[in-house]
Design a protein around this motif. Structure first.
Motif, PDB file in Angstrom:
ATOM      1  N   ASN A  70      33.943  46.633  41.891  1.00 18.28           N
ATOM      2  CA  ASN A  70      35.228  46.652  41.412  1.00 18.28           C
ATOM      3  C   ASN A  70      36.180  46.916  42.380  1.00 18.28           C
ATOM      4  O   ASN A  70      35.903  47.880  43.101  1.00 18.28           O
ATOM      5  CB  ASN A  70      35.314  47.594  40.371  1.00 18.28           C
ATOM      6  N   LEU A  71      37.107  45.856  42.647  1.00 21.72           N
ATOM      7  CA  LEU A  71      38.061  46.018  43.790  1.00 21.72           C
ATOM      8  C   LEU A  71      39.558  46.090  43.119  1.00 21.72           C
ATOM      9  O   LEU A  71      39.830  45.741  42.263  1.00 21.72           O
ATOM     10  CB  LEU A  71      37.978  44.898  44.866  1.00 21.72           C
ATOM     11  N   ASP A  72      40.372  46.622  44.005  1.00 21.02           N
ATOM     12  CA  ASP A  72      41.892  46.540  43.774  1.00 21.02           C
ATOM     13  C   ASP A  72      42.547  45.501  44.592  1.00 21.02           C
ATOM     14  O   ASP A  72      42.450  45.276  45.728  1.00 21.02           O
ATOM     15  CB  ASP A  72      42.466  47.706  43.996  1.00 21.02           C
TER      16      ASP A  72
ATOM     17  N   ASP B 242      41.678  41.695  36.075  1.00 16.69           N
ATOM     18  CA  ASP B 242      42.152  42.337  34.910  1.00 16.69           C
ATOM     19  C   ASP B 242      41.306  41.703  33.694  1.00 16.69           C
ATOM     20  O   ASP B 242      41.946  41.499  32.632  1.00 16.69           O
ATOM     21  CB  ASP B 242      43.738  42.307  34.795  1.00 16.69           C
TER      22      ASP B 242
ATOM     23  N   TRP C   4      45.815  37.652  45.992  1.00 22.23           N
ATOM     24  CA  TRP C   4      45.374  38.514  44.971  1.00 22.23           C
ATOM     25  C   TRP C   4      46.574  39.403  44.323  1.00 22.23           C
ATOM     26  O   TRP C   4      47.045  39.849  44.987  1.00 22.23           O
ATOM     27  CB  TRP C   4      44.361  39.172  45.306  1.00 22.23           C
TER      28      TRP C   4
ATOM     29  N   TRP D 226      47.934  45.621  42.360  1.00 23.63           N
ATOM     30  CA  TRP D 226      47.756  46.281  41.259  1.00 23.63           C
ATOM     31  C   TRP D 226      46.889  46.012  40.221  1.00 23.63           C
ATOM     32  O   TRP D 226      46.921  46.055  39.011  1.00 23.63           O
ATOM     33  CB  TRP D 226      49.034  47.061  40.670  1.00 23.63           C
ATOM     34  N   SER D 227      45.916  44.844  40.421  1.00 26.38           N
ATOM     35  CA  SER D 227      45.113  44.192  39.575  1.00 26.38           C
ATOM     36  C   SER D 227      43.552  44.922  39.788  1.00 26.38           C
ATOM     37  O   SER D 227      43.444  45.289  40.877  1.00 26.38           O
ATOM     38  CB  SER D 227      45.223  42.884  39.672  1.00 26.38           C
ATOM     39  N   GLU D 228      42.819  44.724  38.851  1.00 28.24           N
ATOM     40  CA  GLU D 228      41.390  45.148  38.899  1.00 28.24           C
ATOM     41  C   GLU D 228      40.723  43.970  38.883  1.00 28.24           C
ATOM     42  O   GLU D 228      40.627  43.107  38.176  1.00 28.24           O
ATOM     43  CB  GLU D 228      40.939  46.156  37.847  1.00 28.24           C
ATOM     44  N   ILE D 229      39.974  43.725  40.084  1.00 24.40           N
ATOM     45  CA  ILE D 229      39.077  42.504  40.434  1.00 24.40           C
ATOM     46  C   ILE D 229      37.499  42.917  40.117  1.00 24.40           C
ATOM     47  O   ILE D 229      37.115  43.866  41.018  1.00 24.40           O
ATOM     48  CB  ILE D 229      39.404  41.983  41.784  1.00 24.40           C
ATOM     49  N   THR D 230      36.813  42.184  39.313  1.00 26.21           N
ATOM     50  CA  THR D 230      35.650  42.607  39.258  1.00 26.21           C
ATOM     51  C   THR D 230      34.750  41.182  39.516  1.00 26.21           C
ATOM     52  O   THR D 230      35.041  40.251  39.129  1.00 26.21           O
ATOM     53  CB  THR D 230      35.162  42.866  37.969  1.00 26.21           C
TER      54      THR D 230
END
Length: 182
Positions: free
Chosen positions: A56-58, A81, A104, A107-111
């Motif tokens: 999980n990255l930002d 997200d 990218w 402020w998004s969560e990248i899985t």
């Protein structure tokens, strides 16, 4: 899914041939595990193949996203997200993902679910790990020096294991060079 216990970066039989002991010798295996941990710590990634690893990255608003391990063997999925994203490009050796639309989202969560690492482990890595494990195996910890009152005692015990030029070259070749070294 990451493998069970982290696999060793060199074969016990190869180390056993140098040391003249059985490949299942507990001290040999402990030295090989320690050398493997040291190498992974120095390069900051597992080196050996890991399948279905989830990170999980930002998102930072940039065009590239650095994965924590490389080389990338396969990207299984990318979610931003919680929503699937297709068309992601990858620089496999560097472990870098490029967003299909340019950046990218901040402020998004990248899985990311991906496979990374080497199978088999590169020979120069295995050789450096064996070299370090040989040194660890033969280490004789003990008192180096002691002072009591006016008396000083010194013993020629080796206190630490250094690194060889071979080790340094292998670490330099496989290190991801991300982040600060402090």
């Amino acid at each position: 899914m990451a493998p069970g216990p982290d696999p060793l970066l060199a074969e016990p039989a190869d180390l056993a041939a140098f040391l003249g002991v059985p490949a299942d010798d507990p001290k040999l295996l402990a030295a090989l595990r320690a050398a493997t941990r040291r190498f992974r710590g120095a390069v900051r990634h597992p080196v050996s193949l890991v399948t279905e690893d989830t990170v999980n990255l930002d998102g930072g608003g940039e065009d590239r996203l650095l994965l924590p391990a490389a080389p990338v063997v396969q990207i299984r999925s990318v979610l931003v997200d919680g929503e699937p994203l297709t068309g992601v490009r990858v620089k496999r050796q560097a472990g870098v993902l490029l967003h299909p639309a340019g950046c990218w989202p901040a402020w998004s969560e990248i899985t990311v679910i991906y496979d990374h690492g080497y199978d088999p482990v590169p020979e120069e890595v295995a050789e450096a790990v064996i070299d370090q494990a040989r040194a660890l195996y033969t280490l004789r910890p003990g008192l180096a020096s002691m002072t009591a009152g006016g008396e000083a005692l010194g013993f020629g015990a080796q206190a630490a294991v250094g690194v060889t030029a071979q080790w340094t070259a292998a670490v330099d070749a496989y290190q991801l060079n991300r982040g600060d070294r402090t």
